[in-house]
Design a protein around this motif. Sequence first.
Motif, PDB file in Angstrom:
ATOM      1  N   TYR A   1      34.734  41.067  42.311  1.00  0.00           N
ATOM      2  CA  TYR A   1      35.884  40.250  42.679  1.00  0.00           C
ATOM      3  C   TYR A   1      36.680  40.994  43.749  1.00  0.00           C
ATOM      4  O   TYR A   1      36.616  42.220  43.856  1.00  0.00           O
ATOM      5  CB  TYR A   1      36.770  39.928  41.460  1.00  0.00           C
TER       6      TYR A   1
ATOM      7  N   LYS B   1      38.544  36.226  40.868  1.00  0.00           N
ATOM      8  CA  LYS B   1      37.582  35.174  41.180  1.00  0.00           C
ATOM      9  C   LYS B   1      36.225  35.858  41.374  1.00  0.00           C
ATOM     10  O   LYS B   1      35.991  36.515  42.394  1.00  0.00           O
ATOM     11  CB  LYS B   1      37.999  34.418  42.440  1.00  0.00           C
TER      12      LYS B   1
ATOM     13  N   CYS C   1      31.055  32.518  37.444  1.00  0.00           N
ATOM     14  CA  CYS C   1      31.083  33.122  38.778  1.00  0.00           C
ATOM     15  C   CYS C   1      30.383  32.178  39.762  1.00  0.00           C
ATOM     16  O   CYS C   1      29.718  31.228  39.343  1.00  0.00           O
ATOM     17  CB  CYS C   1      30.422  34.504  38.790  1.00  0.00           C
TER      18      CYS C   1
ATOM     19  N   GLN D   1      42.045  32.657  45.762  1.00  0.00           N
ATOM     20  CA  GLN D   1      42.348  32.146  44.425  1.00  0.00           C
ATOM     21  C   GLN D   1      43.593  31.257  44.476  1.00  0.00           C
ATOM     22  O   GLN D   1      44.488  31.482  45.298  1.00  0.00           O
ATOM     23  CB  GLN D   1      42.581  33.325  43.466  1.00  0.00           C
TER      24      GLN D   1
END
Length: 293
Positions: free
Chosen positions: A67, A49, A144, A40
């Motif tokens: 994540y 993320k 996503c 990230q």
Amino acid sequence: RVAITAGVKNKAYFKRYQVKYRRRREGKTDYFARKRLIIQNKNKYNTPKYRLIVRTTNKNIIAQVAYATIEGDKVVCDARSSELPRYGIKTGLTNYPAAYAVGLLLARRLNKKYGLDETYQGVEKVDGEDYYVEKEGERGAFYCVLDTGLARTSSGARIFGVLKGAVDGGLDIPHSNKRFPGSNTESGDYDAAVHRSRILGEHISTYMQMLMDEDEEAYKRQFSSYQKEGIMPDMIEDMFAKAHAAIRSDPAPAAKKVHPEGWKPKSYKKQRMSLAQRKGRVAQKKAAFLALH
């Protein structure tokens, strides 16, 4: 001229040798790809993320949104094809239509969890056309990226069926139609009707009908589970369409089974014998031995 010699694995080589990560040794994780999926930006601090993780097994299709953290990956939402019998898809849980249904189930379940299910409905009637979520109101759609793992990203793969289902369910996932069924790599054209027919299982019903007409034994062997459920070729498209509607009406996971008070799981361990039982067993063995001699 420099002579080309084969690498010698001497003491210096082994002293400097670094063992690869365990999941790389097991052939489970592509760390080159994983690094680029989970890193990230520093100016986003601890913002998660999210990844749409798709994995296929011999009997199941698994989709998760997760994540990465220092402690390990945290799963936000999970859906799998073993849940589809609740929605009317009793068999064929690893084909392309089932993959689409899993993606749709995951998207609707996730949107409901975050209160986005009313704002982002997605594509309510399957048409195979390109669809990209656009922001509505104050809150944006759930974003996503697709994580395919070590699977080959060939055109028409079931992974992209899950992707299409998730996008049609209202998730914001960056993608193109180049790997969807109906895409022509040479001309660059995309035929949405071909993709729609694949999502609704027309290729399965066509093949079933062909085997019924030409090879009855092969039909009984390959589609025995469909016969057991009483599914005929002309029922397949309607079955998947009804399943999509059922998923949209109630995407929540099944309630966990509540056991009565005092319930204990069945144990398959061998019960430990008491001292009296052990002595009795020895006495029986002695008596049996003496009886033979």
